[in-house]
Design a protein around this motif. Structure first.
Motif, PDB file in Angstrom:
ATOM      1  N   HIS A   7      41.180  36.841  29.532  1.00 18.46           N
ATOM      2  CA  HIS A   7      40.082  35.884  29.441  1.00 18.46           C
ATOM      3  C   HIS A   7      38.720  36.536  29.213  1.00 18.46           C
ATOM      4  O   HIS A   7      37.802  35.869  28.717  1.00 18.46           O
ATOM      5  N   HIS A  33      44.264  38.678  34.078  1.00 14.56           N
ATOM      6  CA  HIS A  33      43.244  37.648  33.906  1.00 14.56           C
ATOM      7  C   HIS A  33      42.010  38.225  33.219  1.00 14.56           C
ATOM      8  O   HIS A  33      41.465  37.622  32.282  1.00 14.56           O
ATOM      9  N   LEU A  77      40.547  34.410  40.792  1.00  6.79           N
ATOM     10  CA  LEU A  77      40.432  35.471  39.798  1.00  6.79           C
ATOM     11  C   LEU A  77      39.203  35.272  38.922  1.00  6.79           C
ATOM     12  O   LEU A  77      38.486  36.233  38.590  1.00  6.79           O
ATOM     13  N   GLU A  78      38.930  34.033  38.546  1.00  8.01           N
ATOM     14  CA  GLU A  78      37.753  33.757  37.728  1.00  8.01           C
ATOM     15  C   GLU A  78      36.469  33.992  38.510  1.00  8.01           C
ATOM     16  O   GLU A  78      35.488  34.513  37.968  1.00  8.01           O
ATOM     17  N   SER A 119      51.035  33.728  38.770  1.00  3.98           N
ATOM     18  CA  SER A 119      50.144  34.862  38.519  1.00  3.98           C
ATOM     19  C   SER A 119      50.533  36.084  39.338  1.00  3.98           C
ATOM     20  O   SER A 119      50.032  37.178  39.080  1.00  3.98           O
ATOM     21  N   SER A 179      47.739  40.576  38.713  1.00  2.00           N
ATOM     22  CA  SER A 179      47.130  39.260  38.478  1.00  2.00           C
ATOM     23  C   SER A 179      45.700  39.375  37.969  1.00  2.00           C
ATOM     24  O   SER A 179      45.328  38.735  36.978  1.00  2.00           O
ATOM     25  N   ARG A 211      43.954  31.017  40.264  1.00  2.00           N
ATOM     26  CA  ARG A 211      43.187  31.156  39.022  1.00  2.00           C
ATOM     27  C   ARG A 211      41.691  31.087  39.313  1.00  2.00           C
ATOM     28  O   ARG A 211      40.902  31.874  38.785  1.00  2.00           O
TER      29      ARG A 211
END
Length: 428
Positions: free
Chosen positions: A215, A211, A183-184, A157, A207, A180
């Motif tokens: 998403h 994302h 980032l979420e 990423s 990154s 990940r």
């Protein structure tokens, strides 16, 4: 004549508390110190000459960078033990007699001579502190080392900030998974929905922008002061099919225009803003948001009695960097009209993240030397080992600070609890 290692041990005992924290091997092959301790190798009297001319952290760092001094074993363990011994001794500093003895021992070891040549890689900035041109040079020094180098260090990423480790690292959960999850988590804290507008200040290699676009179907304005990062993010957005959602701008934060953003982020960018400039930075972020828009700042901090970066980091890694205790940053955000709603410390997460970067650096060491050379490689090896310790030992911290720009009536549109931010479901 007494072996050089014995004389070195006597010299170091004047500046450290208790027994030697490391084992020493001198240039004549002699050794002294605890057998089980990390082994520090002094290849020539030049290592001590550097400390004679720079009797501080920077002199020791440059002895390591040049290879005059090396460590056989884990560098982090050696730094931890040596640092603890020096800090303990700092409570009772050596007096004039001890210092005179140190000068005599050093002279007998043959360290007298002209100042050694300084290694390459020092930042050389000119101009007014935190002017746009000086900030651009500082950012370039740190981030334009080489995109290929950072690709070796980071996960796919290209997230160059603290990850969020939702469980211990193992063969099924590693750096890419933790990044990940970070980032979420940011997207959840910001409450991002399709069509929202996100301002990502200091976007790095994209990154978070990628994302959020991929998403959450968010429209992202990504801002960076690094030409290499700007070109990388633009090409990446096209390659990943989100060029219609991601606009990348090469500009200083002072020159960001427009407003009405639903959310804004500054992920480990605020450390580069400067102390006197931070109120204006916070005000700009406030003004960029619509009422009830959210801001997430992820930013490194220092302990109340800790110096933060230090001479080595400021000289070789991140010049003009400024850190403050986290409470002072929240004060500055609220002074700009933002309401701080949630602060989460990720300090322990950063030690784990940096250790993952260290492992990748060592795994790719031959490629690192080919890309940036041995000197720069050793700078980064020392930097990562020291940074991991700083977070583990609570001399530095890192925090996610979530704020909102309240509406005129005081509305925040925040959820009643943060429970939904920590759901286990992965992004679609």
């Amino acid at each position: 004549m007494r072996p050089a290692a014995d004389r070195l041990a006597e010299l170091l005992n004047l500046f450290t508390a208790g027994p030697l924290p490391v084992r020493l091997r001198a240039w004549d092959g002699s050794e002294a110190g605890p057998a089980e301790a990390p082994l520090v190798v002094l290849r020539s009297p030049g290592a001590l000459r550097r400390l004679l001319w720079q009797p501080n952290e920077l002199g020791l760092a440059e002895a390591y960078i040049t290879g005059d001094l090396d460590v056989d074993g884990d560098l982090g363990t050696a730094l931890s033990r040596a640092g603890r011994a020096v800090r303990d001794q700092g409570r009772t500093r050596p007096g004039p007699a001890a210092l005179a003895a140190a000068v005599g021992l050093a002279a007998g070891l043959g360290v007298a001579g002209p100042p050694p040549r300084r290694p390459d890689g020092r930042a050389r900035l000119t101009g007014r502190l935190h002017s746009s041109s000086r900030d651009r040079a500082a950012i370039s020094h740190h981030y334009d080392v080489s995109n290929d180098f950072y690709a070796l260090l980071l996960d796919e990423s290209m997230a160059y900030s603290c990850a969020y480790w939702t469980r211990p690292a193992d063969s099924t959960y590693g750096l890419a998974d933790a990044q990940r999850d970070k980032l979420e988590l940011i997207c959840r804290k910001l409450g991002l929905r399709p069509g929202d507008r996100l301002l990502d200040v200091g976007c790095g290699w994209g990154s978070l922008a990628m994302h959020a676009a991929r998403h959450r179907k968010v429209r992202v304005t990504a801002v960076t002061l690094s030409r290499e990062q700007c070109d990388f993010v633009a090409a990446r957005a096209a390659r990943e099919g989100v060029a219609d959602l991601v606009e990348v701008q090469l500009r200083h934060w002072r020159h960001i225009d427009g407003g009405g953003y639903d959310a804004a982020t500054a992920i480990e960018m605020g450390e580069h803003v400067g102390d006197s400039e931070y109120p204006a930075f916070a005000a700009l972020l406030h003004d960029a948001l619509r009422p009830e828009g959210r801001l997430l700042v992820q930013q490194m901090s220092r302990g109340a009695d800790a110096p933060g970066g230090g001479a080595f980091i400021e000289t070789y890694i991140a010049p003009d960097m400024h850190m403050r205790p986290v409470g002072q940053t929240t004060d500055l955000l609220e002074a700009a009209g933002l309401e701080v709603r949630f602060v989460e410390s990720l300090r322990e997460h950063y030690a784990v993240t940096i250790d993952a970067w260290r492992a990748r650096l060592e795994d790719h060491w031959p490629k690192v030397e080919d890309l940036v050379g041995e000197i720069t490689g050793r700078v980064w090896r020392l930097y990562l080992a020291g940074a991991s310790l700083a977070f583990a030992e609570r001399r530095m911290g890192v925090d996610q600070i979530l704020s909102v720009r309240p509406s005129r009536e005081g509305g925040s549109a925040m959820p009643p609890t943060p429970a939904g931010w920590y759901a286990t479901a992965e992004p679609s």
